[in-house]
Design an enzyme around this catalytic site. Sequence first.
Site, PDB file in Angstrom:
ATOM      1  N   GLU A  64       0.810  -1.215   0.000  1.00 13.61           N
ATOM      2  CA  GLU A  64       0.000   0.000   0.000  1.00 13.61           C
ATOM      3  C   GLU A  64       0.847   1.270   0.000  1.00 13.61           C
ATOM      4  O   GLU A  64       0.450   2.286  -0.569  1.00 13.61           O
ATOM      5  CB  GLU A  64      -0.917   0.011   1.229  1.00 13.61           C
ATOM      6  N   ASP A  82      -7.940   6.486  -8.430  1.00 10.80           N
ATOM      7  CA  ASP A  82      -8.575   5.188  -8.649  1.00 10.80           C
ATOM      8  C   ASP A  82     -10.093   5.288  -8.580  1.00 10.80           C
ATOM      9  O   ASP A  82     -10.791   4.270  -8.506  1.00 10.80           O
ATOM     10  CB  ASP A  82      -8.073   4.164  -7.626  1.00 10.80           C
ATOM     11  N   THR A  87      -7.395   8.605  -0.522  1.00 12.61           N
ATOM     12  CA  THR A  87      -6.999   7.375   0.159  1.00 12.61           C
ATOM     13  C   THR A  87      -6.050   7.777   1.277  1.00 12.61           C
ATOM     14  O   THR A  87      -5.130   8.566   1.050  1.00 12.61           O
ATOM     15  CB  THR A  87      -6.294   6.405  -0.808  1.00 12.61           C
TER      16      THR A  87
END
Length: 279
Positions: A64, A82, A87
Amino acid sequence: MLSPNRTKLTVAAVLGATLLAVPVTADAAAVPTAPAARPATAAAPGLDDPAKKEIAMQIVSSAENSSLDWKAQYKYIEDIDDGRGYTAGIIGFCSGTGDMLDLVEYYSRIKPGNVLEKYLPALRRVDGTDSHQGLDPNFTRDWATAAKDSAFRRAQDHERDRVYFDPAVKQGKADGVGVLGQFIYYDAIVMHGDGDDPTSFRNIRRKALAKAKPPSRGGDEKAYLNAFLDARVWAMKQEEAHSDTSRVDTAQRVFLRKGNLGLNTPLDWKVYGDPYHIG
């Protein structure tokens, strides 16, 4: 983290209780004695063992965040394009998938008036979209500020466990898979969530069950986990943002080929071509 639709055993000691037949003489009757109790056998650790959980967090962080230092990721936040908005954090909470909203709501319950609480109306509006409306320009700065607060770090830990870690470990134990299998489940639910969409964790598992039986149903553990990883790779390839499957191919498959079902150190793997090692 990502799907828009998502949400010890100790074996008891066995005491022998067999009575030995001894002839009685005129002088005295023999008194039978029970054999010594066998020592209790400790169950193998699960992924929820603290040492194993630390390993899991490091491996996920390598995929990640390209780093084993997962504790440095509480402050992480960016839009990785995305389709899920921002995020952020130790497990990739997303503004567009509801888990970031859940996190900030929980943080505001345990610490009212925190620096992120004012963004709750905006987070509710952008849920399900990639919009930053109501978040820019200061949300990323305030997220980094919140990450200095131990209460916010505890909130991230809490939501990681509630939404991802605990369900993955529980299902893994129910399916009879060991530490590696539980980690494979955890990494899948982190990326895909556990909603009703075709690429969610539950549907990846359903595809695997159609190909192989888990140990809880008498199946071979390695064969089942290979079937699960096949289904996982398929799910990843359905999205361009996740089409690089190295976190499976050069990490989880490596551990599985070596038969390291206990996820025991030392561990060596690669993600996106970068090598990692845990001694």
